[in-house]
Design an enzyme around this catalytic site. Structure first.
Site, PDB file in Angstrom:
ATOM      1  N   GLU A  47       0.829  -1.184   0.000  1.00 36.24           N
ATOM      2  CA  GLU A  47       0.000   0.000   0.000  1.00 36.24           C
ATOM      3  C   GLU A  47       0.880   1.256   0.000  1.00 36.24           C
ATOM      4  O   GLU A  47       0.500   2.280  -0.540  1.00 36.24           O
ATOM      5  CB  GLU A  47      -0.937  -0.069   1.196  1.00 36.24           C
ATOM      6  CG  GLU A  47      -2.201   0.727   1.047  1.00 36.24           C
ATOM      7  CD  GLU A  47      -2.014   2.147   1.527  1.00 36.24           C
ATOM      8  OE1 GLU A  47      -2.763   3.015   1.063  1.00 36.24           O
ATOM      9  OE2 GLU A  47      -1.114   2.369   2.359  1.00 36.24           O
ATOM     10  N   HIS A  50      -3.126  -2.930   3.204  1.00 34.07           N
ATOM     11  CA  HIS A  50      -2.465  -2.513   4.443  1.00 34.07           C
ATOM     12  C   HIS A  50      -1.952  -3.711   5.224  1.00 34.07           C
ATOM     13  O   HIS A  50      -0.853  -3.706   5.759  1.00 34.07           O
ATOM     14  CB  HIS A  50      -3.487  -1.809   5.351  1.00 34.07           C
ATOM     15  CG  HIS A  50      -3.385  -0.326   5.278  1.00 34.07           C
ATOM     16  ND1 HIS A  50      -4.464   0.499   5.449  1.00 34.07           N
ATOM     17  CD2 HIS A  50      -2.354   0.495   5.056  1.00 34.07           C
ATOM     18  CE1 HIS A  50      -4.096   1.748   5.330  1.00 34.07           C
ATOM     19  NE2 HIS A  50      -2.805   1.775   5.083  1.00 34.07           N
TER      20      HIS A  50
END
Lengths: 339, 532
Positions: free
Chosen positions: A10, A307
């Site tokens: 990410e 994430h």
């Protein structure tokens, strides 16, 4: 010294914050490169500096490359000291992200610490206070990390002006191994449409729509007006199960109707309920690091976010743990952290 | 250590206002500059007047809230009329002068988003002249339609050399200008090229007089005309180019030619004449051989440069004329000052920008490009392309750059030489024989001291091109004939002197007719010979 690729996965500020936390906990210095590579504004932004400065402050550590736009940063932690700390981060920063950066290291100290963070408490891209207080902290307390949060004043973007207080630690010994494979039976659903300096109508519509979408009973979504410098709005709902509590939120935004805000919350809740996973995607992200520190454990969750993957990569660099993701019932995943 | 960011800006008495909580929903540029996620204001110098003190206090509180890193300093400037250019500029100029800018440790920015348009203009000017060593900041309102609350901010640096594309553009423009000054000749002599670059800079940036020094034929006149044309393309000059050779202005008529006269100023002044300085008004006046001017003319010229006005002959009112002066000389004017022939104060005025044009033999590497230039010019003038064959070119270039080649009249010699070869070239191709012949001709031209007097006489009568068509064989004879003519009272008198020997032997009857016919062979007559 560990080298971390800041552009992996990410590639946002999350990698930097996780690295800072892990470095403070392990005493291991690190260098992060290609920070936010490929973004419109690459390199460190203002809210990232706030996290680095907080890490320096609680440990007396050293950081090089702490400049706006800097794409590489070196951090050498000192020794984390419990104490009273104040961070003024302005409206661009998010109090909860600063809190999360320093929370675990301070929670491991033998003395308690008190934090005062002034600035934004309810920012778009950060976990809101309600999530931390009702979902995150109860989960990590079971792993031996203790904190009490008090929101003295709300601070919404762009006005800021909020104040978050935290009492952290001291460390508790002998925590249980964290296992959350089943959430158990549903105990309660408890939501709130919270707003400041806006028409009450917005909150009413949000509450009404959420009630409708989730087939909630009258009174399960409350309306609350709060004091703040500028306008702001958050719709959240706490879902309590026998073994775990999770919180799902959405911010009111410009050009997003109250009904759409309610739709965003309902969608997360539906996904969570359907999956039979114990823990929602956001909470799952936040629990990986404490779990790795607390001697491992496992939980089921919905589909991991990008994430989660970048977080796992950073954790495995700093700590001798293995984190695996396997399939569980009804599309859920089992995440296991083992030493 | 990173430098601190210091932002200077006006309190926006329209944009920055707001008392109630709703102010947070409005775009306030001074707040927005402190809220950038990639820019931190370490210090804000907030300019406002006494009347806005309470607004400033509230704004400062709000800044502290959104940006605790920012220290705010109030700067009180009371303006009677913030739209009055003179007043605003004066106030900001005072502000800039009254403080120090520590550019070693601070970066300065001026927020031009707030304040009147007049204030914006003043900031531009002060930043551009580095009175305020700052970059400019321009913010724009958030794109709320897209749900975005951030206010886009642009940093504008008026130091144009920092922009690659602009710098490239300037370099290209400068190269073009320098090349223009060199008439497109790709000269290679580094000293000469450096000098041209300097001249280009001075020509573009200054109106002060130029002094071009250099031997005859080094290209002073050509360069002066090019400077004029360059300034004209850049709209720095609108008037005409006036080219005057001061050596031709000796005597009684010099004053009148230069400065004009009124009707009846002297015998023969039947009509008023405005003079060369007046014709150059708004343009460029090239005074070649300025060292030849008489003392009175020198005094008047000095006044004309300094005051931009002068007195025409017989006039009691001064004439005004504003021109760019370029002076040329092949004499050492310092020496002329020492010997009392040239005014020291005039030289001092001319000496601001002095450029010494080197002789052609001192720029051997530039001879080849100039040969090409001359060939091209021939082609343009005659419409026929002339080329060298390989060996011929090699031989000519070798000679032309050797110490044997004196090039005493510099480009005039080179031009004449190419013209001659072009004329004699069989089928437009200059061969080795033509070159060999030309080399001999040049050697003869440069041998012996008398050559210069003869060349000067012929140059005064013929164009380079016409002269090139006269055989060297005839040239020296013709020069002598013209010299005798000029020394004689009439055609007959000259004829008698020129043909004195045959006259004694009675072989010739009409000396005058014989001389007239001789001159006619070169398209000359008595009047042309005498007019100089």
């Amino acid at each position: 010294m560990l080298t971390i690729d800041g552009s992996q996965g990410e590639g946002g500020g999350q990698i930097l914050r996780s690295a800072l936390t892990l470095s403070l906990l392990t005493g291991e210095p690190f260098r992060i490169e290609k920070i936010r590579a490929g973004r419109a504004k690459p390199g460190l932004l203002r809210q990232h500096l706030a996290a680095v400065k907080a890490a320096v402050q609680i440990s007396g550590g050293k950081a090089q490359g702490v400049e706006l736009g800097s794409t590489a940063l070196t951090f050498e932690p000192g020794e984390v000291r419990a104490g009273d700390y104040g961070f003024a981060i302005g409206s661009a920063g998010a109090a909860s992200l600063v809190f999360q950066t320093v929370f675990l290291p301070l929670a491991r100290q033998t003395a308690a610490s008190r934090l005062t963070i002034e600035g934004g408490t309810h920012n778009l891209a950060a976990p809101p206070f309600e999530f931390l207080e009702r979902a995150f902290l109860p989960a990590v307390r079971r792993m031996g990390f203790d904190a009490t949060l008090t929101l003295q004043r709300h601070g919404f973007y762009p006005a800021g002006g909020g104040k978050l207080m935290a009492e952290i630690g001291p460390v508790r010994t002998g925590p249980e191994k964290f296992v959350a494979e089943d959430r158990g039976t549903l105990l309660s659903r408890n939501g709130e449409a919270m707003f400041a300096n806006l028409g009450v109508d917005i909150a009413r519509r949000e509450a009404g729509r959420l009630q409708e979408l989730l087939a909630l009973a009258e009174g399960e979504v409350k309306i609350r007006e709060v004091e703040a410098s500028g306008p702001g709005n958050l719709l959240w709902i706490e879902i309590r199960h026998e073994h775990i509590t999770d919180v799902f939120t959405a911010h009111g935004e410009l050009n997003v109707t109250a009904e759409q805000v309610a739709g965003k919350v309902a969608k997360q809740v539906d996904k969570y309920i359907e999956s039979e996973a114990a823990i929602g995607a956001h909470l799952a992200d936040q629990l990986l690091l404490p779990l790795a520190l607390a001697g491992g454990g496992r939980f089921t969750t919905t589909r991991p976010t990008p994430h989660t993957h970048s977080n796992i990569a950073v954790i495995e660099k700093f700590l001798p743990v293995e984190i695996t993701i396997t399939d569980a019932r009804r599309g859920a995943r089992l995440i296991e952290v083992s030493l | 250590m990173t430098k601190a960011n210091v932002v200077i800006g006006f309190l926006g008495t329209t944009l920055d206002v707001g008392k109630w909580d709703t102010r947070w929903e409005r775009w306030r540029p001074t707040i927005a500059v402190c809220q950038q996620d990639d820019f931190i204001v370490d210090r804000l110098e907030l300019i406002h007047d006494d009347r806005s003190a309470s607004l400033a206090r509230r704004l400062i509180q709000d800044i502290n809230q959104v940006s605790p890193e920012t220290k705010v300093a109030s700067v009180i400037i009371n303006l009677k009329d913030p739209w009055d250019f003179e007043e605003v500029y004066g106030a900001l100029h005072d502000f800039a002068r009254g403080r120090s800018f520590d550019t070693e440790s601070e970066n300065y920015f001026v927020n031009i988003t707030t304040g009147t348009h007049v204030a914006q203009i003043c900031w531009f000017l002060l930043a551009e002249t580095r009175h305020v060593p700052a970059k400019l900041l321009q913010l724009s309102p958030p794109k709320k339609a897209r749900g975005d609350l951030t206010s886009p901010m642009r940093i504008i640096d008026l130091d144009l050399s920092r922009y690659d594309r602009i710098a490239t553009r300037f370099r290209a423009e400068q190269r073009d200008a320098a090349s223009f000054l060199k008439s497109g000749i790709a000269t290679r002599n580094p000293a000469f090229n450096r000098m041209i670059d300097r001249i280009e800079q001075v020509a573009i940036n200054s109106k002060a007089p130029f002094l071009l020094m250099g031997p005859t034929g080094a290209g002073k006149s050509q360069l002066a005309r090019r400077i004029y044309e360059l300034k004209k393309t850049r709209h720095q000059i609108e008037g005409p180019f006036v080219d005057v050779n001061c050596a031709t202005l000796r005597g009684d008529t010099a004053m009148s030619s230069l400065f004009g006269h009124v009707k009846g100023a002297f015998t023969g002044a039947q009509a008023a004449r405005s003079g060369l300085l007046k014709s150059a008004d708004g343009g460029l006046l090239f005074l070649d051989e300025i060292g030849e001017l008489g003392p009175d003319e020198q005094a008047m010229i000095l006044r004309a440069i300094e005051e931009k006005r002068f007195l025409a002959v017989g006039a009691d009112k001064e004439t005004a004329s504003d021109f760019q002066l370029v002076a040329g000389t092949n004499r050492d004017l310092n020496e002329a000052v020492r010997s009392g022939h040239f005014r020291e104060d005039l030289l001092a005025r001319l000496n601001l920008w002095t450029f010494a044009l080197p002789a052609l033999r001192d720029r051997p590497e530039d001879i080849e490009p100039n040969i090409d230039f001359e060939l091209d010019r021939q082609a343009r003038d005659d419409g026929a392309k002339i080329t060298f064959n390989k060996e011929a070119r090699l031989r000519f270039t070798h000679f032309a750059t050797s110490p044997d080649a004196k090039w005493s009249a510099n480009f005039r010699d080179l031009s004449a030489s190419i013209t001659r070869m072009a004329t004699l070239a069989p089928k437009g191709r200059i061969d080795e024989a033509t070159v060999g012949e030309e080399i001999e001709r040049l050697k003869a031209l440069w041998s012996g001291g008398r050559r210069d007097a003869a060349t000067d006489i012929l140059n005064g009568v013929f164009s380079d091109e016409r002269l090139a068509r006269i055989d060297l064989f005839d040239q020296s004879q013709l020069a002598t004939v013209i010299a005798i003519c000029r020394d004689s009272a009439s055609l007959s008198a000259a004829g008698r002197r020129l043909f004195a020997a045959s006259r004694r032997e009675k072989t010739s009857g009409n000396d005058a007719d014989r001389l007239r016919k001789y001159l006619a062979r070169f398209d000359l007559d008595w009047a042309t010979v005498m007019a100089r």
